[in-house]
Design an enzyme around this catalytic site. Sequence first.
Site, PDB file in Angstrom:
ATOM      1  N   GLU A 146       0.801  -1.226   0.000  1.00 21.05           N
ATOM      2  CA  GLU A 146       0.000   0.000   0.000  1.00 21.05           C
ATOM      3  C   GLU A 146       0.836   1.279   0.000  1.00 21.05           C
ATOM      4  O   GLU A 146       0.435   2.280   0.588  1.00 21.05           O
ATOM      5  CB  GLU A 146      -0.988   0.021   1.182  1.00 21.05           C
ATOM      6  CG  GLU A 146      -1.952  -1.150   1.140  1.00 21.05           C
ATOM      7  CD  GLU A 146      -3.242  -0.887   1.887  1.00 21.05           C
ATOM      8  OE1 GLU A 146      -3.901   0.117   1.612  1.00 21.05           O
ATOM      9  OE2 GLU A 146      -3.598  -1.714   2.741  1.00 21.05           O
ATOM     10  N   HIS A 202      -2.309  -1.420   9.796  1.00 21.20           N
ATOM     11  CA  HIS A 202      -1.931  -2.792  10.141  1.00 21.20           C
ATOM     12  C   HIS A 202      -0.680  -2.745  11.023  1.00 21.20           C
ATOM     13  O   HIS A 202       0.134  -1.829  10.898  1.00 21.20           O
ATOM     14  CB  HIS A 202      -1.589  -3.603   8.886  1.00 21.20           C
ATOM     15  CG  HIS A 202      -2.777  -3.936   8.045  1.00 21.20           C
ATOM     16  ND1 HIS A 202      -3.049  -5.210   7.626  1.00 21.20           N
ATOM     17  CD2 HIS A 202      -3.767  -3.169   7.542  1.00 21.20           C
ATOM     18  CE1 HIS A 202      -4.147  -5.202   6.897  1.00 21.20           C
ATOM     19  NE2 HIS A 202      -4.601  -3.974   6.823  1.00 21.20           N
TER      20      HIS A 202
END
Lengths: 409, 409
Positions: B18, B241
């Site tokens: 990402e 995360h």
Amino acid sequence: MIGEMLCKEQHDIVLLQEVWSEKDFLYLKTKLTCTHPHSHYFKSGVLGSGLAIFSKHRIHDTFLYRYSLNGYPYMAHHGDWFGGKAVGMAILNLAGLTANVYVTHLHAEYSREKDSYLSHRVVQAWELQQFIRHTSTAADVVIVGGDLNMHPQDLGCRLLMSYTGLRDSYVETAKFDGCENGMTLIADNLFISKNDLFPFEKGIRIDYILFKGSSKTDIYCDFMSTTKGSVPGHALPYSDHEALTAELRLESHIPAQTGSDKTQDTPTEKLAELVDTLTEARTEVKVGLHCAERMRYTAARTGVMGLALLFLELAIAAVPCFALGAEQPFPRISFYLLAALCFAILLTTFLLYLFYTMELKSLQGAEDQMRLAAGSLQEKLRGFSVTQPHSVPQRSPDGEQPCALDPEE
Amino acid sequence: MIGEMLCKEQHDIVLLQEVWSEKDFLYLKTKLTCTHPHSHYFKSGVLGSGLAIFSKHRIHDTFLYRYSLNGYPYMAHHGDWFGGKAVGMAILNLAGLTANVYVTHLHAEYSREKDSYLSHRVVQAWELQQFIRHTSTAADVVIVGGDLNMHPQDLGCRLLMSYTGLRDSYVETAKFDGCENGMTLIADNLFISKNDLFPFEKGIRIDYILFKGSSKTDIYCDFMSTTKGSVPGHALPYSDHEALTAELRLESHIPAQTGSDKTQDTPTEKLAELVDTLTEARTEVKVGLHCAERMRYTAARTGVMGLALLFLELAIAAVPCFALGAEQPFPRISFYLLAALCFAILLTTFLLYLFYTMELKSLQGAEDQMRLAAGSLQEKLRGFSVTQPHSVPQRSPDGEQPCALDPEE
């Protein structure tokens, strides 16, 4: 006719391209059940990849790689985008030897002078060599068949052959029977118009069977043949391309000390040639990159103009409403037509912008990988050892690493 | 903050997902020049794949595989399609050992109860295992890191692990320091809303570091850790995360008779488990197939209705012109608006039809490959020898082959 021929000739492996209809594949599968009990049809894109393999030997595994670039969806008359061009791999077992068989079909070349798909085809050739190289390390034999849509000396062909070490069966064959110069797209074929072949009056060679052995296996081409236009006793040829047949002889031997040396011992002149080819490919991809950037810019500019037009229209329509009251000087029909036009422009340019962005990313990605590969090759050429002297197998939490700046990056 | 942490921790290999902006990547690249001189950013899709690798060791080669399925472009609020999800591979040299390092990010799961992307994620897991398996045969070490968006016991995870033989560093590690149960998406993270985690109040484990050795190399996980929400001394965590760190120890040894036996000696119960997983995956893909078929049918039906509406409108508009002369009962504004609507419907449904056709082909392709793989496994289970008794290494033009019909095909 193709089914009958295959049934009669009983080749070990048959690689077909442009089998666009799954019905045709299923027809062939039924017809060849006895001679070729194993088959696979590779599916991708809108029409399918058109790739199929029939084999006498059990297919253990298959894998499909879709090329990241494949023409433009709005070039519907060329149709390549809808085909979802790809390379299919099948792993077969030939009498105890692992054979990786690849079938592929690259983007067509519609004009040799003004080839707007050249960068796409170069990237496809690059991805093809990457796919073959990375997936065939465990193979004893590698066989690649397909319509590469490239002449033998074209950049993509050189890139593929020199990087993978694949050999061209037409060049290597001991005996040949077929069209002059191994041509596979010939003027004598009823489905071919002479204009398409210009400036090559007689025809061109753009379909190939390539092969290579391994440290365990030697491979030779004993005989090669092509079909020659119309089928004897019929008015029509099998296809617009001539079919290629190669008889390959495999000889397995005990490897002479394979050891841990996985990097191929390529001679220096070969390495230098590879660097040159890579440089040429990078230039070609950069040309494509500039072209895609220009197209994306045009799409963005047109989109902005569409938006400006919409705002202008809304302003003109709104001003008299507020300033002059009820009377509306803007004819309603024109208003709606213009608004619809603006929306159409906005939608189209938005989609085109997305598409060109994806094209750009793919081209940039390929260029990055080529740069990295060229760096690696130049490193080898300079005679540096591939093994890094300061590398450690696991992390040493408090071990200070020397600052190794890399001039290639 | 991520850059500073990486600079300080000096890991051998860093795998990021990402990283949507190339500027962010270039910023990190500059910041990590000293500690991680080698890096690669994988480009694909509209936004880019978001995948990046930083390494202390030279990257010799890279390759990118784009998943054939990755959500729907019109689900713009989910955004996965625009990300161009892929798996990136980098080949490194770790003190003379060839390490294949993979970084990937699979389609997100937005709702566990009604997961409309399940079939896409299963196909991605299938393609991931294919890619790893086929490209890592020459590797001494395989390391996979990434956001799989799957719980450890999910179908895709089982498919990936059992097919490739990869081991989960969280399960294998000798020592662990981090979130409870190795969770990587935790409720304590400021960027996470509790609703997204429901029904898992504390969090879930969906990010992994997987590894395996080879006949030449053993690999062990000595220590593993995760970040724990907010960074000490800061208000914010590094990311939504939690980051995973694994300390892997490599031990190379002389292979004990690798020989020509390339097929792994998988015990029978493992094979049976693999067949079960495969059957489950095929069922899931078939569900996706039915769904895509229904969607394509709906798009086609809506398109036909749009066309019918257009014809109806044209008929109504044309009839009075011919029959009653000049007077036009159809208000012009409504006429143009309706026509614009019809065209919009036709264009949208056409694009959707193309998209669903591509989705169908990809799902069918995956299902075909799974069927073939299941056949191969069942063959092994039945105790048949993998080597075909009647295969011949080269074509014998006049040798008659026995008709070997294959019940699996």
